[in-house]
Design an enzyme around this catalytic site. Structure first.
Site, PDB file in Angstrom:
ATOM      1  N   PRO A 136      64.796  20.446  39.367  1.00 16.01           N
ATOM      2  CA  PRO A 136      64.858  20.488  37.911  1.00 16.01           C
ATOM      3  C   PRO A 136      65.027  21.893  37.342  1.00 16.01           C
ATOM      4  O   PRO A 136      64.439  22.851  37.832  1.00 16.01           O
ATOM      5  CB  PRO A 136      63.518  19.884  37.463  1.00 16.01           C
ATOM      6  CG  PRO A 136      62.634  19.983  38.646  1.00 16.01           C
ATOM      7  CD  PRO A 136      63.532  19.877  39.849  1.00 16.01           C
ATOM      8  N   ASN A 137      65.855  21.944  36.311  1.00 18.17           N
ATOM      9  CA  ASN A 137      66.114  23.150  35.506  1.00 18.17           C
ATOM     10  C   ASN A 137      66.979  24.190  36.211  1.00 18.17           C
ATOM     11  O   ASN A 137      67.354  25.190  35.591  1.00 18.17           O
ATOM     12  CB  ASN A 137      64.787  23.797  35.037  1.00 18.17           C
ATOM     13  CG  ASN A 137      63.968  22.836  34.201  1.00 18.17           C
ATOM     14  OD1 ASN A 137      64.480  22.284  33.223  1.00 18.17           O
ATOM     15  ND2 ASN A 137      62.738  22.577  34.590  1.00 18.17           N
TER      16      ASN A 137
ATOM     17  N   ARG B 257      68.517  30.691  32.001  1.00 21.43           N
ATOM     18  CA  ARG B 257      67.088  30.390  31.999  1.00 21.43           C
ATOM     19  C   ARG B 257      66.275  31.597  32.469  1.00 21.43           C
ATOM     20  O   ARG B 257      66.418  32.034  33.612  1.00 21.43           O
ATOM     21  CB  ARG B 257      66.887  29.220  32.972  1.00 21.43           C
ATOM     22  CG  ARG B 257      65.468  28.891  33.268  1.00 21.43           C
ATOM     23  CD  ARG B 257      65.368  27.945  34.456  1.00 21.43           C
ATOM     24  NE  ARG B 257      63.989  27.614  34.666  1.00 21.43           N
ATOM     25  CZ  ARG B 257      63.469  27.204  35.817  1.00 21.43           C
ATOM     26  NH1 ARG B 257      64.256  27.040  36.872  1.00 21.43           N
ATOM     27  NH2 ARG B 257      62.204  26.941  35.916  1.00 21.43           N
TER      28      ARG B 257
ATOM     29  N   TYR C  69      64.813  34.822  36.972  1.00 19.66           N
ATOM     30  CA  TYR C  69      65.730  34.131  37.884  1.00 19.66           C
ATOM     31  C   TYR C  69      67.107  34.797  38.006  1.00 19.66           C
ATOM     32  O   TYR C  69      67.925  34.345  38.804  1.00 19.66           O
ATOM     33  CB  TYR C  69      65.890  32.666  37.444  1.00 19.66           C
ATOM     34  CG  TYR C  69      64.577  31.909  37.457  1.00 19.66           C
ATOM     35  CD1 TYR C  69      63.873  31.728  38.656  1.00 19.66           C
ATOM     36  CD2 TYR C  69      64.024  31.378  36.289  1.00 19.66           C
ATOM     37  CE1 TYR C  69      62.669  31.055  38.682  1.00 19.66           C
ATOM     38  CE2 TYR C  69      62.818  30.696  36.313  1.00 19.66           C
ATOM     39  CZ  TYR C  69      62.147  30.535  37.506  1.00 19.66           C
ATOM     40  OH  TYR C  69      60.947  29.866  37.541  1.00 19.66           O
TER      41      TYR C  69
ATOM     42  N   ASN D  51      65.433  24.008  47.147  1.00 16.87           N
ATOM     43  CA  ASN D  51      64.708  24.631  46.039  1.00 16.87           C
ATOM     44  C   ASN D  51      64.334  23.493  45.102  1.00 16.87           C
ATOM     45  O   ASN D  51      65.158  23.041  44.301  1.00 16.87           O
ATOM     46  CB  ASN D  51      65.546  25.685  45.324  1.00 16.87           C
ATOM     47  CG  ASN D  51      64.727  26.385  44.233  1.00 16.87           C
ATOM     48  OD1 ASN D  51      63.612  25.956  43.905  1.00 16.87           O
ATOM     49  ND2 ASN D  51      65.272  27.455  43.675  1.00 16.87           N
TER      50      ASN D  51
ATOM     51  N   ALA E  67      60.136  23.032  39.953  1.00 15.24           N
ATOM     52  CA  ALA E  67      58.730  22.730  39.651  1.00 15.24           C
ATOM     53  C   ALA E  67      58.180  21.584  40.496  1.00 15.24           C
ATOM     54  O   ALA E  67      56.956  21.490  40.685  1.00 15.24           O
ATOM     55  CB  ALA E  67      58.582  22.417  38.172  1.00 15.24           C
TER      56      ALA E  67
ATOM     57  N   GLU F 216      62.408  25.751  52.715  1.00 17.81           N
ATOM     58  CA  GLU F 216      62.068  25.879  51.294  1.00 17.81           C
ATOM     59  C   GLU F 216      62.655  27.187  50.769  1.00 17.81           C
ATOM     60  O   GLU F 216      62.528  28.228  51.428  1.00 17.81           O
ATOM     61  CB  GLU F 216      60.544  25.891  51.160  1.00 17.81           C
ATOM     62  CG  GLU F 216      60.049  26.088  49.748  1.00 17.81           C
ATOM     63  CD  GLU F 216      58.520  26.257  49.677  1.00 17.81           C
ATOM     64  OE1 GLU F 216      57.915  26.773  50.643  1.00 17.81           O
ATOM     65  OE2 GLU F 216      57.952  25.862  48.651  1.00 17.81           O
TER      66      GLU F 216
ATOM     67  N   HIS G 113      63.124  29.727  47.191  1.00 14.74           N
ATOM     68  CA  HIS G 113      62.845  30.059  45.791  1.00 14.74           C
ATOM     69  C   HIS G 113      63.500  31.383  45.449  1.00 14.74           C
ATOM     70  O   HIS G 113      63.474  32.320  46.263  1.00 14.74           O
ATOM     71  CB  HIS G 113      61.345  30.186  45.525  1.00 14.74           C
ATOM     72  CG  HIS G 113      60.603  28.927  45.792  1.00 14.74           C
ATOM     73  ND1 HIS G 113      60.692  27.828  44.982  1.00 14.74           N
ATOM     74  CD2 HIS G 113      59.791  28.580  46.811  1.00 14.74           C
ATOM     75  CE1 HIS G 113      59.938  26.861  45.477  1.00 14.74           C
ATOM     76  NE2 HIS G 113      59.391  27.282  46.599  1.00 14.74           N
TER      77      HIS G 113
ATOM     78  N   ARG H  86      53.163  34.750  40.929  1.00 13.80           N
ATOM     79  CA  ARG H  86      53.232  34.215  39.561  1.00 13.80           C
ATOM     80  C   ARG H  86      51.968  33.412  39.227  1.00 13.80           C
ATOM     81  O   ARG H  86      50.928  33.617  39.826  1.00 13.80           O
ATOM     82  CB  ARG H  86      54.529  33.406  39.429  1.00 13.80           C
ATOM     83  CG  ARG H  86      55.774  34.277  39.707  1.00 13.80           C
ATOM     84  CD  ARG H  86      57.052  33.489  39.587  1.00 13.80           C
ATOM     85  NE  ARG H  86      57.222  32.977  38.232  1.00 13.80           N
ATOM     86  CZ  ARG H  86      58.092  32.026  37.907  1.00 13.80           C
ATOM     87  NH1 ARG H  86      58.877  31.499  38.835  1.00 13.80           N
ATOM     88  NH2 ARG H  86      58.184  31.614  36.667  1.00 13.80           N
TER      89      ARG H  86
HETATM   90  C1  DQA Z   1      61.509  28.269  41.495  1.00 11.70           C
HETATM   91  C2  DQA Z   1      60.007  28.581  41.333  1.00 11.70           C
HETATM   92  C3  DQA Z   1      59.304  27.399  40.714  1.00 11.70           C
HETATM   93  O1  DQA Z   1      57.938  27.717  40.523  1.00 11.70           O
HETATM   94  C4  DQA Z   1      59.895  27.064  39.361  1.00 11.70           C
HETATM   95  O2  DQA Z   1      59.280  25.908  38.828  1.00 11.70           O
HETATM   96  C5  DQA Z   1      61.372  26.900  39.408  1.00 11.70           C
HETATM   97  C6  DQA Z   1      62.136  27.867  40.185  1.00 11.70           C
HETATM   98  C7  DQA Z   1      62.267  29.504  42.035  1.00 11.70           C
HETATM   99  O3  DQA Z   1      63.371  29.309  42.551  1.00 11.70           O
HETATM  100  O4  DQA Z   1      61.799  30.632  41.923  1.00 11.70           O
HETATM  101  O5  DQA Z   1      61.942  26.046  38.751  1.00 11.70           O
HETATM  102  O6  DQA Z   1      61.647  27.227  42.442  1.00 11.70           O
END
Ligand code: DQA
Length: 148
Positions: free
Chosen positions: A15-16, A23, A28, A80, A83, A104, A106, A113
């Site tokens: 998501p997002n 964003r 990011y 990735n 959230a 995984e 990120h 954070r």
């Molecule tokens: C994220 C880190 C997550 O905590 C966050 O909710 C994201 C992006 C990252 O790529 O740094 O949406 O996965």
């Protein structure tokens, strides 16, 4: 062009992450997901791999795609989960339920954070984690596929 005969690595984004580039760029960065996908395709070709890059805002799509990765014999999955990383027992179970190795990924380093980002249901099930290199996290993770 990506060599479709080359082993495929699924690159799944939650998501997002469709908003990357706009964003919270201070966290990011300015690269869009398409920018990252382009770089991954180039790097995959250098490594003798191919990539299938996808994004969804829906948890179940990510679960289905993890199952699909195994069904099509993907070499690995870079995930990735956004959230959902911090909430999803369904993704945790899906990763454990397949034999395909999952890395995984990120952009940020969640451990630097907010406290709610410190728990990763994905990381508890994944083979390894790459975090904190911005968009380059994906490239580092793709390189790591050859070391699995
Ligand atoms: C994220 C880190 C997550 O905590 C966050 O909710 C994201 C992006 C990252 O790529 O740094 O949406 O996965």
């Amino acid at each position: 062009m990506t060599d479709t005969a080359a082993p495929v690595v699924f690159v799944l984004n939650g998501p997002n992450l469709n908003l990357l580039g706009m964003r919270e760029p201070e966290i990011y960065g300015h690269d869009t997901l398409d920018d990252i996908a382009g770089r991954l395709e180039d790097r995959a070709q250098d490594l003798g791999l191919s990539v299938d890059v996808r994004q969804s805002n829906h948890e179940g799509h990510l679960v289905d795609w993890l199952h699909e990765a195994q069904a099509v014999g993907a070499r690995a999955v870079l995930l990735n989960a956004g959230a959902y990383t911090h909430t999803s027992v369904a993704l945790h179970d899906a990763i454990k339920g397949i034999k395909t190795p999952v890395i995984e990924v990120h952009l940020s380093n969640p451990h630097k954070r907010e406290e709610f980002r410190h728990r990763s249901y994905v990381g508890m099930a994944a083979k390894a984690t790459v975090a904190g290199f911005g968009a380059a996290s994906y490239l580092v993770a793709l390189d790591a596929v050859l070391h699995l």
